[in-house]
Structures are given as C-alpha cells and as structure tokens.
Write an enzyme that holds these catalytic residues in place. Structure first.
Site, PDB file in Angstrom:
ATOM      1  NE  ARG A  28      -1.959  -1.465   3.478  1.00 56.94           N
ATOM      2  CZ  ARG A  28      -2.269  -1.325   4.746  1.00 56.94           C
ATOM      3  NH1 ARG A  28      -3.443  -0.861   5.101  1.00 56.94           N
ATOM      4  NH2 ARG A  28      -1.414  -1.646   5.690  1.00 56.94           N
ATOM      5  CG  ASN A  46      -3.708  -4.643   3.392  1.00 53.54           C
ATOM      6  OD1 ASN A  46      -3.193  -4.530   2.286  1.00 53.54           O
ATOM      7  ND2 ASN A  46      -2.995  -4.608   4.502  1.00 53.54           N
TER       8      ASN A  46
END
Length: 103
Positions: A28, A46
């Site tokens: 990320r 996520n």
C-alpha cells in the site's frame, strides 16, 4: 469535444484488485508513492482475503502506467500473481483528491 479530449488527456477511473503475497510487504505504501509520483488520484486498502484493492483516476495514459506498475512491480518484496481491473469508465472530472491508504 472537450479540451482534455483534444489533447489526449481523457480522464478515466478504474478499480483494481491485486492477488499474491501483497500484504505485510509495504504494498500500500509503495502504491501510494507511485500514484503520487505519476500524479493520479485514488485509494488503496488491504482486504480480509489477503488481497489489495483500490481505485485510480486520472488521464487515461497515466492510469495505464499505474495499471502496468500494479500488475508487474508493486513493492520490492511482494509477489504479484494476478491483477484484475474492473469498472473502467470515462469520467468528466476527478471524483477524488490525492491518493490515500484506507483502513
């Protein structure tokens, strides 16, 4: 035809999901950095099923560069097995601002 279309800067939005070893490897964070580097907007997060999902918006050619990066590079220690891109659509203007990690 809008000015953006005349210059080839047609705006698009696309959703993505990345499969493989992509959690716990700063995926990320690297996605956010790459998006900011390219100048696209959107978000990444996520999922409970160990994938990473998100949305990218920006000029079509730049979004395409981000799609290639998501499909082939990601973070240095990730292992991408598959990337899906859905809901790709033209947009009149950006619907988001900045690029953020969602939780």
């Amino acid at each position: 035809m809008s000015g953006d279309e005349r210059t080839g800067a047609r705006l698009v939005s696309v959703d993505f999901e990345i499969f493989g070893y992509v959690q716990g490897v700063c995926f990320r964070m690297f996605t956010e950095k790459q998006a900011l580097r390219l100048g696209v907007v959107g978000w990444v997060k996520n999922t409970p099923s160990d994938t990473v999902v998100g949305q990218v918006q920006g000029p079509a050619d730049t979004v395409e560069q981000m799609k290639v990066w998501l499909r082939t590079e990601g973070s240095p220690t990730c292992r991408i097995t598959r990337a899906t891109f859905t809901n790709e659509r033209p947009i009149e203007q950006l619907e988001l601002s900045g690029f953020k990690t969602r939780y």
